[in-house]
Write an enzyme that holds these catalytic residues in place. Structure first.
Site, mmCIF file in Angstrom:
data_model
loop_
_atom_site.group_PDB
_atom_site.id
_atom_site.type_symbol
_atom_site.label_atom_id
_atom_site.label_comp_id
_atom_site.label_asym_id
_atom_site.label_seq_id
_atom_site.Cartn_x
_atom_site.Cartn_y
_atom_site.Cartn_z
ATOM 1 N N HIS A 108 0.797 -1.229 0.000
ATOM 2 C CA HIS A 108 0.000 0.000 0.000
ATOM 3 C C HIS A 108 0.833 1.283 0.000
ATOM 4 C CE1 HIS A 108 1.150 -0.552 4.140
ATOM 5 N NE2 HIS A 108 0.903 0.737 4.312
ATOM 6 N N HIS B 34 1.680 6.936 -0.711
ATOM 7 C CA HIS B 34 0.783 6.093 0.087
ATOM 8 C C HIS B 34 -0.496 5.880 -0.715
ATOM 9 C CE1 HIS B 34 -1.366 4.465 3.521
ATOM 10 N NE2 HIS B 34 -0.205 4.453 4.170
#
Length: 159
Positions: free
Chosen positions: A67, A83
């Site tokens: 992620h 992110h």
């Protein structure tokens, strides 16, 4: 700190907005550093819309999770965090595929992770993508993009 200006590129297409548009105080309050958020289009609710998230700078992938990833500049001084979505660590990698290994040398625009912002949204998470200049002073960034960006478009410069 380095004397040259580092140009940071959009890792994904979408709408560039200030970090305070991100629904997470760690990012919206610049706790890890200043930057810009890219809000990707998610299309139809729950749509499978896989896309590649790319390196925003030339450098080395020093941290790599499904992620999120950090690319360190070639001079080893500045790191940029990408992110992919908010609270996506809770998805335990579901819907993410790593395209490089930690330690890989990458160029700006090199695909790093394949993900689906629509799937992230369908799973109840924000698909916003904070792009953060780690540990930078708030006034170290300039030329912030605001509005539509494509993958590889300039997002901000880091002085």
């Amino acid at each position: 700190m380095s004397d040259h200006v580092l140009r940071v590129l959009a890792p994904v297409p979408g709408t560039a907005r200030p970090l305070d548009s991100v629904p997470d105080p760690v990012f919206s309050q610049n706790m890890v550093g200043p930057g810009v958020a890219v809000h990707p289009e998610t299309g139809t609710e729950g749509a499978d819309d896989p896309q590649e998230a790319c390196s925003p700078i030339d450098g080395t992938v020093v941290k790599l999770h499904p992620h999120a990833y950090v690319v360190m500049s070639p001079d080893g001084v500045r790191g940029v965090l990408v992110h992919l979505g908010i609270d996506t660590v809770q998805l335990a990698g579901e819907g993410f595929a790593l395209l490089v290994e930690q330690g890989a040398e990458v160029g700006a625009g090199t695909p790093v992770v394949r993900w689906s912002p629509g799937r992230v949204a369908a799973l109840g998470r924000s698909p916003a993508v904070p792009v953060v200049a780690l540990d930078a002073a708030p006034d170290a960034l300039a030329e912030h993009a605001d509005g539509a960006v494509d993958r590889g478009d300039p997002l901000f410069t880091w002085r």
